[in-house]
Write a protein that holds these residues in place. Structure first.
Motif, PDB file in Angstrom:
ATOM      1  N   LYS A  23      16.347  36.012  -6.382  1.00 35.06           N
ATOM      2  CA  LYS A  23      16.277  35.659  -7.799  1.00 35.06           C
ATOM      3  C   LYS A  23      15.020  34.847  -8.120  1.00 35.06           C
ATOM      4  O   LYS A  23      14.568  34.818  -9.262  1.00 35.06           O
ATOM      5  CB  LYS A  23      17.533  34.892  -8.214  1.00 35.06           C
ATOM      6  CG  LYS A  23      17.761  33.590  -7.462  1.00 35.06           C
ATOM      7  CD  LYS A  23      19.054  32.937  -7.914  1.00 35.06           C
ATOM      8  CE  LYS A  23      19.309  31.627  -7.188  1.00 35.06           C
ATOM      9  NZ  LYS A  23      20.588  30.995  -7.622  1.00 35.06           N
ATOM     10  N   PHE A  69      10.775  42.481 -11.848  1.00 35.48           N
ATOM     11  CA  PHE A  69      11.927  41.960 -12.575  1.00 35.48           C
ATOM     12  C   PHE A  69      13.158  42.166 -11.691  1.00 35.48           C
ATOM     13  O   PHE A  69      13.476  43.294 -11.322  1.00 35.48           O
ATOM     14  CB  PHE A  69      12.106  42.672 -13.915  1.00 35.48           C
ATOM     15  CG  PHE A  69      10.925  42.517 -14.829  1.00 35.48           C
ATOM     16  CD1 PHE A  69      10.809  41.410 -15.645  1.00 35.48           C
ATOM     17  CD2 PHE A  69       9.922  43.478 -14.860  1.00 35.48           C
ATOM     18  CE1 PHE A  69       9.718  41.258 -16.483  1.00 35.48           C
ATOM     19  CE2 PHE A  69       8.825  43.336 -15.696  1.00 35.48           C
ATOM     20  CZ  PHE A  69       8.724  42.223 -16.500  1.00 35.48           C
ATOM     21  N   ASP A 115      12.042  36.892  -9.574  1.00 35.68           N
ATOM     22  CA  ASP A 115      12.102  37.438 -10.929  1.00 35.68           C
ATOM     23  C   ASP A 115      10.895  36.983 -11.746  1.00 35.68           C
ATOM     24  O   ASP A 115      10.499  35.820 -11.713  1.00 35.68           O
ATOM     25  CB  ASP A 115      13.397  36.998 -11.607  1.00 35.68           C
ATOM     26  CG  ASP A 115      13.617  37.700 -12.934  1.00 35.68           C
ATOM     27  OD1 ASP A 115      13.157  38.847 -13.082  1.00 35.68           O
ATOM     28  OD2 ASP A 115      14.249  37.104 -13.825  1.00 35.68           O
TER      29      ASP A 115
END
Length: 359
Positions: free
Chosen positions: A212, A238, A215
Motif C-alpha cells: 500500500k 496505483f 500507491d
C-alpha cells in the motif's frame, strides 16, 4: 566410352565452376539507424569467385560512395581520412565472408553512403568494390527517440506480484545499452535478442510485489548507451488494497447506522405531525376556526337571497296589537335549508311560535 565422358565433364564443372562463375556480391542493409555519440555496426557479408582464402590473404576496405580513395576503414591507418581515424574497425572475419564494420563515437556527419571493397593477394593482385551495395546511416540525436519503452499495468493489487518490462532497440551489438530501474530488486532478468536487419533488442524484466506504500508512486526505467548517452521513461503505479473483513464491516455498519438514523428521524417527524393535527382539530371544534367555517358555509349556501328572505320572514312574524289577528305562517310551511343551517335563527323562530301559541 560415353560413361567416361560424362564423368570427365562433371569433374571439370566441379573444378572450374567457382572460378568461371560471376559471384562477386555483397549484402548490406541499405539504411541503418545510429545514435549520435554511441556506436553502430553495419552488417556486411560478401561472396567472391574462386576457392576460399584465409583472412591473411585478403584485405577489407570501407570507403565513401563514388570516392574510392576516401577510406573510412583500412588496415593501413594512414590511409583513413582524419574524421574517421581511431573510430572504425572490422568486427567480422573476412575468411568467413563477414565484412561487418563498427563505427564508434558516431558523429553528425557519419551518414554515408559507405561501401565495401575487398583486395586479394593471388598470383596477381585482384580487387573488387561492391559499389552496387552501399549503406546510408540515419543519425538520431533527439532524446525522445532514444527513450526506452515501458510496459506495465497502472492499476495493481496489493500483495500480488506484478511484472514490468523495459526494452530498447539499438544497432550496436558490440556494446549493448544498459537498462536500470529506479527501485532495487532481486528479480531482474535481462535478455538480448537479434531482431534481424542489423537491429538488436535489450529487454529488462522487473518483478515486484506492491504494497500500500507503493500507491501513487513512480517507477522509472533508464537506458544508458555506450558513449554516455542516456534517457528515461517513467510510469505511475496505483495500488488497490486487498479486501479484508475491516473493508467489509465498516461500509456495512456505516450503511446500517445511516439507515437507522434516517428511519428514526422520519418516525419522529410523522409522530409530531400527527400530534399537531390532533391539537388543531380539538382546538377548532368550538373556537374561532369552527365559527368562521360555519359562517363560510352559510354564506356559500344562502347567499344574498336567502339572507333577504330570512329578514322578510322575521318582519312578517311580528305580533301586532289589533282587533284582528294576523295570519301567521306555519313553521312547517317554510322550506328548510340544509346547506346553511343557522342555530340562532332556529332559536328565534321557536320563541315566536311559543308567543303565537299563547295568544
Amino acid at each position: 566410352m560415353g560413361m567416361r565422358l560424362v564423368v570427365l565433364l562433371y569433374s571439370l564443372h566441379v573444378i572450374f565452376a567457382p572460378v568461371l562463375s560471376d559471384v562477386w556480391k555483397a549484402q548490406l542493409e541499405a539504411n541503418m539507424d545510429a545514435f549520435v555519440s554511441s556506436c553502430v555496426v553495419l552488417p556486411c557479408s560478401f561472396k567472391y569467385p574462386g576457392k576460399q582464402l584465409p583472412s591473411s590473404r585478403m584485405r577489407g576496405i570501407w570507403h565513401k560512395e563514388k570516392i574510392n580513395d576516401e577510406y573510412i576503414y583500412s588496415e593501413d591507418s594512414l590511409k583513413i581520412i582524419d574524421s574517421f581515424k581511431g573510430r572504425t574497425r572490422l568486427v567480422g572475419e573476412l575468411s568467413d565472408f563477414n565484412c561487418s564494420l563498427e563505427i564508434n563515437d558516431v558523429k553528425n556527419h557519419d551518414n554515408g553512403p559507405f561501401c565495401f571493397r575487398v583486395e586479394f593477394e593471388r598470383d596477381e593482385k585482384d580487387k573488387y568494390s561492391f559499389m552496387e551495395s552501399c549503406v546510408s546511416v540515419k543519425l538520431i540525436a533527439n532524446k525522445d527517440q532514444i527513450k526506452p519503452e515501458l510496459h506495465y499495468k497502472q492499476s495493481v493489487e496489493e500483495g500480488v506480484p506484478v511484472v514490468y518490462k523495459c526494452s530498447i532497440t539499438h544497432t550496436c551489438p558490440s556494446h549493448h545499452p544498459n537498462l536500470t530501474w529506479s527501485r532495487p530488486a532481486k528479480d531482474i532478468l535481462v535478455s538480448y535478442k537479434d531482431i534481424r536487419h542489423g537491429n538488436w533488442e535489450v529487454e529488462s524484466i522487473l518483478t515486484i510485489t506492491p504494497t500500500k506504500e507503493d500507491d501513487h508512486t513512480d517507477i522509472t526505467c533508464t537506458v544508458k548507451y555506450h558513449g554516455g548517452l542516456h534517457a528515461s521513461t517513467t510510469g505511475r503505479i496505483f495500488v488497490k488494497e486487498q479486501a479484508t473483513l475491516r473493508h467489509i464491516l465498516i461500509p456495512a455498519i456505516t450503511g446500517l447506522g445511516v439507515s437507522a438514523l434516517f428511519g428514526g428521524l422520519c418516525f419522529f417527524m410523522v409522530k409530531r405531525y400527527k400530534k399537531r393535527i390532533q391539537e388543531l382539530q380539538s382546538r377548532n371544534d368550538n373556537g374561532m376556526w369552527s365559527r368562521l367555517s360555519r359562517m363560510s358555509r352559510r354564506f356559500r349556501s344562502g347567499g344574498n337571497s336567502s339572507g333577504q328572505g330570512g329578514r322578510d320572514q322575521r318582519k312578517n312574524n311580528v305580533c301586532t296589537v289589533s282587533g284582528n289577528k294576523p295570519r301567521m305562517p306555519s313553521p312547517k310551511s317554510q322550506k328548510k335549508s340544509y346547506s346553511g343551517y343557522d342555530h340562532e335563527d332556529a332559536y328565534t323562530n321557536t320563541a315566536e311560535l311559543s308567543i303565537y301559541g299563547n295568544v
